[in-house]
Design a protein around this motif. Sequence first.
Motif, PDB file in Angstrom:
ATOM      1  N   GLY A 150       0.806  -1.222   0.000  1.00 22.83           N
ATOM      2  CA  GLY A 150       0.000   0.000   0.000  1.00 22.83           C
ATOM      3  C   GLY A 150       0.834   1.264   0.000  1.00 22.83           C
ATOM      4  O   GLY A 150       0.381   2.327   0.401  1.00 22.83           O
ATOM      5  N   PHE A 151       2.062   1.136  -0.458  1.00 23.28           N
ATOM      6  CA  PHE A 151       2.894   2.333  -0.623  1.00 23.28           C
ATOM      7  C   PHE A 151       2.393   3.139  -1.813  1.00 23.28           C
ATOM      8  O   PHE A 151       1.880   2.567  -2.774  1.00 23.28           O
ATOM      9  CB  PHE A 151       4.355   1.954  -0.903  1.00 23.28           C
ATOM     10  CG  PHE A 151       5.025   1.244   0.237  1.00 23.28           C
ATOM     11  CD1 PHE A 151       5.028   1.802   1.507  1.00 23.28           C
ATOM     12  CD2 PHE A 151       5.670   0.036   0.039  1.00 23.28           C
ATOM     13  CE1 PHE A 151       5.657   1.153   2.573  1.00 23.28           C
ATOM     14  CE2 PHE A 151       6.298  -0.628   1.086  1.00 23.28           C
ATOM     15  CZ  PHE A 151       6.286  -0.065   2.355  1.00 23.28           C
ATOM     16  N   VAL A 152       2.574   4.455  -1.731  1.00 18.64           N
ATOM     17  CA  VAL A 152       2.382   5.269  -2.926  1.00 18.64           C
ATOM     18  C   VAL A 152       3.768   5.735  -3.366  1.00 18.64           C
ATOM     19  O   VAL A 152       4.436   6.490  -2.645  1.00 18.64           O
ATOM     20  CB  VAL A 152       1.477   6.487  -2.647  1.00 18.64           C
ATOM     21  CG1 VAL A 152       1.328   7.331  -3.904  1.00 18.64           C
ATOM     22  CG2 VAL A 152       0.115   6.038  -2.134  1.00 18.64           C
ATOM     23  N   ASN A 153       4.201   5.215  -4.510  1.00 20.82           N
ATOM     24  CA  ASN A 153       5.511   5.601  -5.027  1.00 20.82           C
ATOM     25  C   ASN A 153       5.363   6.799  -5.959  1.00 20.82           C
ATOM     26  O   ASN A 153       4.628   6.739  -6.939  1.00 20.82           O
ATOM     27  CB  ASN A 153       6.147   4.437  -5.793  1.00 20.82           C
ATOM     28  CG  ASN A 153       6.545   3.302  -4.868  1.00 20.82           C
ATOM     29  OD1 ASN A 153       6.451   3.432  -3.638  1.00 20.82           O
ATOM     30  ND2 ASN A 153       6.978   2.184  -5.446  1.00 20.82           N
ATOM     31  N   LEU A 154       6.087   7.843  -5.634  1.00 20.04           N
ATOM     32  CA  LEU A 154       5.934   9.084  -6.390  1.00 20.04           C
ATOM     33  C   LEU A 154       7.216   9.401  -7.152  1.00 20.04           C
ATOM     34  O   LEU A 154       8.305   9.400  -6.570  1.00 20.04           O
ATOM     35  CB  LEU A 154       5.636  10.226  -5.426  1.00 20.04           C
ATOM     36  CG  LEU A 154       4.317  10.072  -4.658  1.00 20.04           C
ATOM     37  CD1 LEU A 154       4.410  10.711  -3.292  1.00 20.04           C
ATOM     38  CD2 LEU A 154       3.167  10.671  -5.461  1.00 20.04           C
ATOM     39  N   THR A 155       7.061   9.630  -8.446  1.00 23.76           N
ATOM     40  CA  THR A 155       8.209  10.033  -9.247  1.00 23.76           C
ATOM     41  C   THR A 155       7.952  11.444  -9.770  1.00 23.76           C
ATOM     42  O   THR A 155       6.878  11.734 -10.288  1.00 23.76           O
ATOM     43  CB  THR A 155       8.415   9.066 -10.419  1.00 23.76           C
ATOM     44  OG1 THR A 155       8.580   7.750  -9.881  1.00 23.76           O
ATOM     45  CG2 THR A 155       9.651   9.428 -11.235  1.00 23.76           C
ATOM     46  N   LEU A 156       8.954  12.291  -9.584  1.00 24.75           N
ATOM     47  CA  LEU A 156       8.788  13.685  -9.995  1.00 24.75           C
ATOM     48  C   LEU A 156       9.134  13.853 -11.469  1.00 24.75           C
ATOM     49  O   LEU A 156       9.931  13.086 -12.034  1.00 24.75           O
ATOM     50  CB  LEU A 156       9.685  14.597  -9.160  1.00 24.75           C
ATOM     51  CG  LEU A 156       9.571  14.486  -7.644  1.00 24.75           C
ATOM     52  CD1 LEU A 156      10.387  15.590  -6.973  1.00 24.75           C
ATOM     53  CD2 LEU A 156       8.123  14.573  -7.192  1.00 24.75           C
ATOM     54  N   LYS A 157       8.561  14.876 -12.073  1.00 23.53           N
ATOM     55  CA  LYS A 157       8.933  15.209 -13.450  1.00 23.53           C
ATOM     56  C   LYS A 157      10.349  15.766 -13.439  1.00 23.53           C
ATOM     57  O   LYS A 157      10.674  16.641 -12.627  1.00 23.53           O
ATOM     58  CB  LYS A 157       7.992  16.286 -13.992  1.00 23.53           C
ATOM     59  CG  LYS A 157       6.611  15.768 -14.296  1.00 23.53           C
ATOM     60  CD  LYS A 157       5.864  16.780 -15.150  1.00 23.53           C
ATOM     61  CE  LYS A 157       4.602  16.152 -15.666  1.00 23.53           C
ATOM     62  NZ  LYS A 157       3.403  16.961 -15.377  1.00 23.53           N
ATOM     63  N   THR A 158      11.173  15.268 -14.343  1.00 23.04           N
ATOM     64  CA  THR A 158      12.547  15.760 -14.418  1.00 23.04           C
ATOM     65  C   THR A 158      12.561  17.266 -14.700  1.00 23.04           C
ATOM     66  O   THR A 158      13.380  18.006 -14.149  1.00 23.04           O
ATOM     67  CB  THR A 158      13.321  14.979 -15.493  1.00 23.04           C
ATOM     68  OG1 THR A 158      13.275  13.593 -15.145  1.00 23.04           O
ATOM     69  CG2 THR A 158      14.767  15.408 -15.570  1.00 23.04           C
ATOM     70  N   SER A 159      11.616  17.711 -15.507  1.00 23.51           N
ATOM     71  CA  SER A 159      11.574  19.150 -15.804  1.00 23.51           C
ATOM     72  C   SER A 159      11.295  19.958 -14.531  1.00 23.51           C
ATOM     73  O   SER A 159      11.818  21.063 -14.355  1.00 23.51           O
ATOM     74  CB  SER A 159      10.502  19.435 -16.855  1.00 23.51           C
ATOM     75  OG  SER A 159       9.245  18.998 -16.373  1.00 23.51           O
ATOM     76  N   ALA A 160      10.486  19.382 -13.638  1.00 21.05           N
ATOM     77  CA  ALA A 160      10.176  20.098 -12.393  1.00 21.05           C
ATOM     78  C   ALA A 160      11.418  20.170 -11.498  1.00 21.05           C
ATOM     79  O   ALA A 160      11.677  21.195 -10.855  1.00 21.05           O
ATOM     80  CB  ALA A 160       9.037  19.404 -11.656  1.00 21.05           C
ATOM     81  N   ILE A 161      12.177  19.075 -11.479  1.00 14.66           N
ATOM     82  CA  ILE A 161      13.417  19.081 -10.685  1.00 14.66           C
ATOM     83  C   ILE A 161      14.372  20.133 -11.252  1.00 14.66           C
ATOM     84  O   ILE A 161      14.952  20.942 -10.513  1.00 14.66           O
ATOM     85  CB  ILE A 161      14.093  17.688 -10.692  1.00 14.66           C
ATOM     86  CG1 ILE A 161      13.160  16.648 -10.069  1.00 14.66           C
ATOM     87  CG2 ILE A 161      15.432  17.723  -9.959  1.00 14.66           C
ATOM     88  CD1 ILE A 161      13.679  15.219 -10.132  1.00 14.66           C
ATOM     89  N   ALA A 162      14.497  20.138 -12.572  1.00 15.60           N
ATOM     90  CA  ALA A 162      15.410  21.098 -13.214  1.00 15.60           C
ATOM     91  C   ALA A 162      15.006  22.527 -12.883  1.00 15.60           C
ATOM     92  O   ALA A 162      15.853  23.361 -12.532  1.00 15.60           O
ATOM     93  CB  ALA A 162      15.426  20.872 -14.723  1.00 15.60           C
TER      94      ALA A 162
END
Length: 635
Positions: A85-97
């Motif tokens: 029941g984990f929610v794995n979140l991946t950020l947009k690379t553009s947002a990190i940049a």
Amino acid sequence: MNPSVKLKALLDPALAALVPDAAKRAEALNTLTPSGKPEFGDFQLKCAMGLGKALGKKPQEVAAAIVAAIPPNDLIETAVVAGPGFVNLTLKTSAIAAAVQAVAADPRLGVAKVKSPSRFVVDYSGPNVAKPLHVGHLRSTVIGDALVRILTHLGHTVVGDNHLGDWGTQFGMLIYGYRTFLNKDAYKANPVRELARLYLQVRTVAGSVDILSNAFTNFLDKEAFAEDPVAELTRIFVNGTKRAKSDEDDDEGDAKLPFKNPVADAYRLETAKLHAGDIENRKLWAEFMPPCMDEIRRVYAKLDILPFGHLFGESFYQPMLDGVVSDLLAKGVAEVGDGGAVIIRGDGEAVTLIRKRDGAYTYTTTDLATIQYRVEQFQPDAILYVVDFRQGYHFKNLFAAARKSGVGGVELQHVSFGSVLGKDGKPIKTRDGGGKELGDLIDEGIDLGGRLFELSLLERKASGHDVPDVSDETLRDVALAVGVGAIKFADLSTHRTSDYKFDFATMLATKGNTATYMQYAYARCRAIFRKGEVAFDGYTAGGVTLVEPAERALGLQLLRFGDAVYEAAAKYEPHHIGAYLWDLSKAFSTFFEGCPVLTADTPELKASRLLLVHVTARTIQTALSLLGIRTVDQM
Ligand code: ARG
């Protein structure tokens, strides 16, 4: 800018339907952590298991409901339910940049000041003035100094207050020693050295009397004594000394002696006379203080400790003690107990003594007066006591007594810490002069730091690198930064409640979780700029491109700095910053190995990578400075 803050802002409404209560929601959001592995995304939210239980739903369903309710945004690339029941979140690379770009343009590197600052009094260092600082004083001084820096950086108002032990038995020992064993010439030439010697001599003489009288009463073999008194006395003395050494655990001057000890009686009398206002003893006290304080200041300067806002030793509070006790009696908080002693009753059996039968006040009385003074003077929201864990009981009782006497609206916190151990893993004994003086230990660190640097220069030269000549001044700067940094970082990168080993070999290692390693990483960043002939100060780039995974990982790591600083401040635990530095330097090292900077494929990529290097350098420098550790541009 800070991704975990932004994520929480998105996840909060996503949780609203499931958890209407805002405080509970905040708790659930606190399960958001950076993911341990790349396949789990950048962050994981782990609240669905707990919520599922509370709501009688399957955690996976809860997690899916959260994911479905995340509002539209340009931060999250994917949110997937995984495992239990984990929610794995991946950020947009553009947002990190974009966030890295914003951090680069921010002098605070994305670490905002708190919205509503608090007022803190931090009570730290607090050495007993009458004897030289030893390694036992290191932790309070270094942790307290770091906390002052961290809290101040976040915009809080902080008063650093050094509660000097300038009124205790040690002064009675010095006065007695001065009258009995003084070497006048030595005192004239170097008062501090001679006072340190006197302290030790009194302590040793009193200790020997104690050992002998104890041994004589309990362990004397009468027949052996009749036969050869000297041999038997020597035997019991040697055995007694061994026993005393294995019992010792504190370094206070007034350990309870089981038998009458004329030397201890004599120095206690000097202490009592000092406290009672005896003119001669007060004069000696006033004479001893300045050289002792100079010596302490010298060590602080060496250690690069911020100046204290207040330096009010125990002596400062003495005039208030009568009033404190009579006030507590009048309020009914304190009562007269056995034989006229004044006590405060706590929970159960706990009893705190605030005036002894003979009228003498205690450590607690002074601390109660100190709290009152601080509350009136500084109106603090919190008073932090950065003091050894062995005083835990004292602070528990002190805080209870203070509350009982009406002190409210201020957090009273014992910021406790563990022991410094020797290389052998045993606590360093400071009693009877065992263990080196702190000043000498620091000098040793600085000396080793300098030699390490010279060695690395030689090695680089030998392996064909173009190594510039370094001036003596640079050498000295590096030695100071490296030596002092090594000592501080070893302390501050450990959870403060854990013990740690004082071992220069590990502290100064060039690889691993050490200040030296971080300082090298910083210098390496600066070297890239030097080599590329790009000005470091004020460097900016048109944009950030994160092509390689190592670049993306470094970018993300740079955005996490604020989390570390906030956590360190919230828990009064500087090691979160140390741990962050370790993660950052690992991310940097992977980046550095895999991503050419000056020879990047395109000018845009080169500019972007230089920016990553630039922000990394600034972050390392700021993080180290929050721990009171310096960087040097070239190592
Ligand atoms: N001088 C004390 C000691 O060496 C430490 C003082 C700690 N601060 C306090 N307010 N009690 O143990």
